[in-house]
Structures are given as structure tokens and as C-alpha cells.
Design a protein around this motif. Structure first.
Motif, PDB file in Angstrom:
ATOM      1  N   ASN A  37     -10.988   4.115  -7.269  1.00 17.31           N
ATOM      2  CA  ASN A  37     -11.116   3.041  -8.270  1.00 17.31           C
ATOM      3  C   ASN A  37      -9.860   2.963  -9.138  1.00 17.31           C
ATOM      4  O   ASN A  37      -9.463   1.882  -9.568  1.00 17.31           O
ATOM      5  CB  ASN A  37     -12.360   3.254  -9.139  1.00 17.31           C
ATOM      6  N   ARG A  38      -9.225   4.123  -9.375  1.00 16.92           N
ATOM      7  CA  ARG A  38      -7.977   4.107 -10.157  1.00 16.92           C
ATOM      8  C   ARG A  38      -6.876   3.370  -9.403  1.00 16.92           C
ATOM      9  O   ARG A  38      -5.871   2.966  -9.974  1.00 16.92           O
ATOM     10  CB  ARG A  38      -7.551   5.533 -10.488  1.00 16.92           C
ATOM     11  N   ALA A  78     -15.356   9.770   3.441  1.00 15.32           N
ATOM     12  CA  ALA A  78     -14.306   9.406   2.472  1.00 15.32           C
ATOM     13  C   ALA A  78     -13.213   8.569   3.137  1.00 15.32           C
ATOM     14  O   ALA A  78     -12.780   7.544   2.594  1.00 15.32           O
ATOM     15  CB  ALA A  78     -13.704  10.682   1.877  1.00 15.32           C
ATOM     16  N   GLN A  79     -12.803   8.978   4.349  1.00 17.62           N
ATOM     17  CA  GLN A  79     -11.712   8.272   5.028  1.00 17.62           C
ATOM     18  C   GLN A  79     -12.116   6.839   5.374  1.00 17.62           C
ATOM     19  O   GLN A  79     -11.318   5.918   5.250  1.00 17.62           O
ATOM     20  CB  GLN A  79     -11.319   9.005   6.325  1.00 17.62           C
ATOM     21  N   PHE A  80     -13.376   6.632   5.803  1.00 20.97           N
ATOM     22  CA  PHE A  80     -13.806   5.276   6.187  1.00 20.97           C
ATOM     23  C   PHE A  80     -14.102   4.393   4.976  1.00 20.97           C
ATOM     24  O   PHE A  80     -14.216   3.177   5.110  1.00 20.97           O
ATOM     25  CB  PHE A  80     -15.001   5.327   7.159  1.00 20.97           C
ATOM     26  N   MET A  81     -14.226   5.016   3.809  1.00 17.54           N
ATOM     27  CA  MET A  81     -14.405   4.205   2.603  1.00 17.54           C
ATOM     28  C   MET A  81     -13.135   3.386   2.339  1.00 17.54           C
ATOM     29  O   MET A  81     -13.203   2.271   1.824  1.00 17.54           O
ATOM     30  CB  MET A  81     -14.697   5.123   1.412  1.00 17.54           C
ATOM     31  N   HIS A 128     -14.103  11.283  -4.445  1.00 15.49           N
ATOM     32  CA  HIS A 128     -12.953  10.399  -4.191  1.00 15.49           C
ATOM     33  C   HIS A 128     -13.148   9.009  -4.803  1.00 15.49           C
ATOM     34  O   HIS A 128     -12.189   8.269  -4.961  1.00 15.49           O
ATOM     35  CB  HIS A 128     -12.716  10.277  -2.679  1.00 15.49           C
ATOM     36  N   VAL A 129     -14.409   8.656  -5.147  1.00 14.96           N
ATOM     37  CA  VAL A 129     -14.686   7.292  -5.618  1.00 14.96           C
ATOM     38  C   VAL A 129     -13.878   6.974  -6.883  1.00 14.96           C
ATOM     39  O   VAL A 129     -13.206   5.938  -6.972  1.00 14.96           O
ATOM     40  CB  VAL A 129     -16.204   7.101  -5.859  1.00 14.96           C
ATOM     41  N   ARG A 182     -21.100   3.695  -7.792  1.00 13.44           N
ATOM     42  CA  ARG A 182     -21.891   4.754  -7.164  1.00 13.44           C
ATOM     43  C   ARG A 182     -23.206   4.948  -7.903  1.00 13.44           C
ATOM     44  O   ARG A 182     -23.235   4.928  -9.132  1.00 13.44           O
ATOM     45  CB  ARG A 182     -21.079   6.052  -7.205  1.00 13.44           C
ATOM     46  N   SER A 183     -24.267   5.144  -7.140  1.00 12.44           N
ATOM     47  CA  SER A 183     -25.541   5.480  -7.738  1.00 12.44           C
ATOM     48  C   SER A 183     -26.226   6.474  -6.810  1.00 12.44           C
ATOM     49  O   SER A 183     -26.586   6.128  -5.686  1.00 12.44           O
ATOM     50  CB  SER A 183     -26.368   4.203  -7.900  1.00 12.44           C
TER      51      SER A 183
END
Ligand code: UD1
Length: 419
Positions: free
Chosen positions: A340-341, A309-312, A335-336, A348-349
Motif C-alpha cells: 500500500n505504501r 504474496a507474490q501473486f498479490m 506485505h499488504v 485487509r479483514s
């Protein structure tokens, strides 16, 4: 409930990494293998550590915890039930099962249930203990186990997603008091397993091969007390690397163990960071424009799921398209939607997230879903234009020691408020 208010920040300076929660919790559970005194230092004061203290107290230990030092002594009364009210708040509590059963011949530990990052079964823990000849049954949401004395065996501990960290700790601890030799094949190789094995060896255990997929344990009749300094938290270290990249800030991360972060350093370099390693420090110089890259999470020494999550966040701001493949917890993408918000472009898929780099992200009110996602949202807040509010930050207090203070000392504009 508390929330964080965060503004875009440029960070600068040095921080010290704290002791690893994930290393400390199984080591605390290992104290159940002896009646003698055990000591740990560099223990982070986190709510997960406090939960494990409560569980050990319920099971008959007396604990002193001051200035990151933990002393565990034994009371005369010995119990063998780890109740649901404690286990449900922290899955790692399930790793008291192995030592409790091995030492006291009986254990009743609540099944932990799922969590937001996926279903999280415990079949491998149970399979391994059964192969050590324990009798195990599930009743009323509890795992009930008993045995006269565990017996060593050759155990294959791999699952659908590869090795399991806590199943390996459970079986490793139990095998230390089993009769004869145990071989664990497909054991987890994480540094936290190596740290646990070191503690067990100091207690008198005979272990070979920790840190590899094959661990060999010769069971002993009894184990004694031991002392250990808890290793630096590799996930906290990686969180600061991600923050450096996302905010374009040079950082010096001290008191770390760079050798535990080889895959993470590799990814940060692919993203354009310059990283110098000096003994226990990492000197990070982020790039002006982040390069897109692909990340696949895997058991150690692969890239850790706990840093996905952090590296995203820096990848959201990269100059191109990146792909993240989550192979440890395929549903760990809560977290995606929040990112995005804030203006990120992530689709995501299944276990894949495709991230199209954008020039800027913008502050919003966002909700933390779990521990590592909370850290990601803080990093995003530090990189975003305008104000970000991160709600439900109690997750963060479970696993990061003084994270907001550390960020503030680096110049971050972050404050904690009542929600
Ligand atoms: C530990 C860490 C956690 C980290 C995870 C993976 C602690 C306290 N927690 O959790 O922060 O995210 O490793 O690095 O150290 N699985 C099964 N059956 C089992 C056990 C696990 O199928 O009996 C699966 C899990 O669903 C998952 C994978 O194996 O897909 C790996 O999980 P595991 O290594 O067991 O995670 P934990 O040890 O619970």
C-alpha cells in the motif's frame, strides 16, 4: 545488513529453476535414520540449508557440501540435542525430532516458537509421535522425547487448518523404524512429501500412498544409505510466473516440474496469461491487461500459501477487484501495508484481502518481513515507477538461490547494497 535497489524493468529470456529447499530440508533430516552414507544433488546453497547442516553436525553427522552436492556421513559420537540457537532460526529444524527419536530412542529438540506469519504450533507433531508410543514432555522450551522402540498406530493427523507438511514428514520418518504398521490419515499431499517418501524407500522403507491423504508405512528394523536428486522448487517457479505477469514480460522457465503447479498455472490463466508446457519448461506470455481474479490458499493441490504474496502483486495492477483468502496462515499479510505504501489499494479483514486494481504503483522504501514477502516486494519494485528500496533482504537469502542474479540475467535493474 543488505538492501536491494530496484527500478522498473522489462524482463526477457530464460531462467533455470533451482532445487527445492522445502524438499531438501526433511530429506536431510531423514539421514538421521541411518548410519550409512547418503547423497543428494541439486541442493540449493541457502542459509536454511546451512542451518540444517549445522544441526546435523551437532547431532553427529559429517557433511560435505560442494557444487550443490551434499554427502552425509556418520561420526562415532551420537548426540540427541538440537539446540535453540539453531532451531529458532528455522522452524523446519523441528523435523529432526521424528528421525532422531526413531533411530536413537531419545531426542531433545528446541520448540521453534512463532514467526511473523502466525503462531505456528507443533501440537500435531507431538500428538503423532505420542500415538507411536513415544514419551514426550516439554521442559525449558525443549521437547524431550524417549522410547525403547516406536510402535505403529493408526493416526489422524488433521488440524484446524487441514494437513500439516512438517508434521507429516516427522511422523512418516519416525514410522519407518517403528514396530509394525502405521497409517497416517489426513497426511499432507505436497510434492515435497512424495520426494521424501522416495528417498526413504531408497533407504529401504516400505511406504504406500504418499501424495494422497492416507499413507501406510510398514516399519523396518534398519534403513541403509540412499541417493536422490532434489526436485525443482515449485515456489521459485511460481515466483517467476508472478514476476512475468506483474512486469508484462514473456518468460521461459526451465528445469521446472509443471505438474507440481497445476493450481498456480490455473490462476495465471484466469489472470489472462497464456502458458505453454513443454516437458520441464513453462513458456509464459502475460496479458496486456491483467484480469482480476480470486485466490484461496489451501494445502496441496490447492494454491500454495507460499505464493500468496507474490501473486498479490500482479493483482494490484489488474483491471478490477480481486479477493485473496488465506486459509493456511490467516495472518500472513505483512506485505499488504508495504505494498500500500507503493500505491496499491488493498484492504485487509481477517484472512481476506480485497485488492482494487490500480494503473501504476510507485517505488518506495519498503521492509521485507519474511521470505515470500521479500520476493513479492522485489516483484513490486520491478513493476513500479521510479526507485524501490527493499530493506532486510536477509530473509530472501534463506530461501531463494541466486534470485537477484537470475532476475538480473533476465534484464532486471536490481542491485544489492549495504543498508
Ligand atoms: C511448510 C513449509 C512452508 C509452508 C507451509 C504450508 C517447509 C520447510 N515449510 O511449513 O513453507 O508455508 O508448509 O504449505 O516445508 N499447524 C497446526 N499444528 C501443527 C502444525 C501445523 O495447527 O502441529 C497449522 C499451521 O499453523 C498452519 C497449518 O497447520 O495453519 C499448515 O502448516 P504446516 O503445513 O504445518 O506448515 P509447515 O509444515 O510448518
Amino acid at each position: 545488513m543488505d538492501k536491494f535497489s530496484i527500478y522498473k524493468s522489462y524482463l526477457k529470456g530464460e531462467i533455470n529453476v533451482s532445487g527445492s529447499k522445502n524438499a531438501c530440508l526433511p530429506i536431510m533430516a531423514a539421514t538421521l535414520l541411518t548410519d550409512e552414507e547418503c547423497r543428494m544433488s541439486n541442493v540449493p546453497d541457502l542459509s536454511d540449508i546451512r542451518t540444517m547442516i549445522k544441526i546435523l553436525e551437532v547431532l553427529g553427522k559429517r557433511i560435505q557440501f560442494y557444487q550443490q552436492k551434499l554427502v552425509v556421513k556418520s561420526k562415532k559420537v551420537k548426540r540427541y540435542t538440537a539446540p535453540y540457537r539453531l532451531v529458532r532460526t528455522m522452524r523446519a529444524s523441528f523435523c529432526v525430532l521424528g528421525p532422531l527419536l526413531a533411530k536413537r530412542g531419545k531426542a531433545k529438540v528446541s520448540l521453534p516458537g512463532g514467526c511473523v506469519i502466525g503462531p505456528r504450533p507443533v501440537d500435531l507433531h507431538i500428538k503423532g509421535l505420542k500415538q507411536l508410543k513415544a514419551r514426550i514432555r516439554i521442559e525449558d522450551g525443549y521437547c524431550l522425547a524417549d522410547v525403547k522402540r516406536l510402535t505403529g498406530n493408526h493416526i489422524f493427523l488433521g488440524g484446524h487448518f487441514g494437513s500439516s507438511v512438517l508434521a507429516t514428514t516427522n511422523i512418516l520418518m519416525a514410522a519407518c523404524l517403528a514396530k509394525g504398521e502405521t497409517i497416517i490419515e489426513y497426511s499432507a499431499c505436497e510434492p515435497e512429501i512424495v520426494a521424501l517418501a522416495l528417498f526413504l524407500k531408497r533407504m529401504g522403507a516400505d511406504i504406500e500412498g504418499e501424495g494422497t491423504p492416507l499413507i501406510r508405512i510398514k516399519g523396518k528394523k534398519r534403513l541403509g544409505g540412499a541417493e536422490l536428486r532434489i526436485i525443482p522448487d515449485r515456489i521459485e517457479t511460481g515466483t517467476f510466473i508472478a514476476a512475468s505477469l506483474a512486469t508484462g514480460s514473456p518468460l521461459i522457465i526451465k528445469n521446472a516440474r509443471p505438474s507440481h503447479l497445476i493450481s498456480v498455472i490455473e490462476v495465471a490463466k484466469q489472470m489472462g496469461a497464456k502458458i505453454k508446457i513443454k516437458e520441464n519448461s513453462l513458456i509464459i506470455k502475460p496479458p496486456r491487461i491483467i484480469k482480476p481474479t480470486n485466490i484461496t490458499t489451501l494445502p496441496y493441490p490447492g494454491f500454495p500459501t507460499d505464493l500468496q504474496a507474490q501473486f498479490m502483486v500482479p493483482l494490484i495492477l489488474a483491471g478490477g477487484v480481486s479477493l485473496i483468502t488465506e486459509k493456511v496462515f490467516p495472518d500472513r499479510f505483512m506485505h499488504v501495508a508495504e505494498l500500500n505504501r507503493m500505491g496499491a489499494k488493498i484492504s485487509r479483514s481477517g484472512p481476506y484481502s480485497i485488492i482494487e486494481g490500480v494503473k501504476k504503483i510507485y517505488g518506495a522504501e519498503v521492509m521485507a518481513s519474511d521470505l515470500r514477502a521479500s520476493a513479492a516486494l522485489i516483484i513490486a519494485g520491478l513493476a513500479a515507477e521510479r526507485k524501490t528500496e527493499v530493506l532486510r533482504i536477509y530473509h530472501l537469502d534463506r530461501g531463494y538461490f541466486k534470485l537477484e542474479d537470475k532476475f538480473r540475467r533476465l534484464g532486471a535493474r536490481i542491485s544489492r547494497q549495504k543498508q
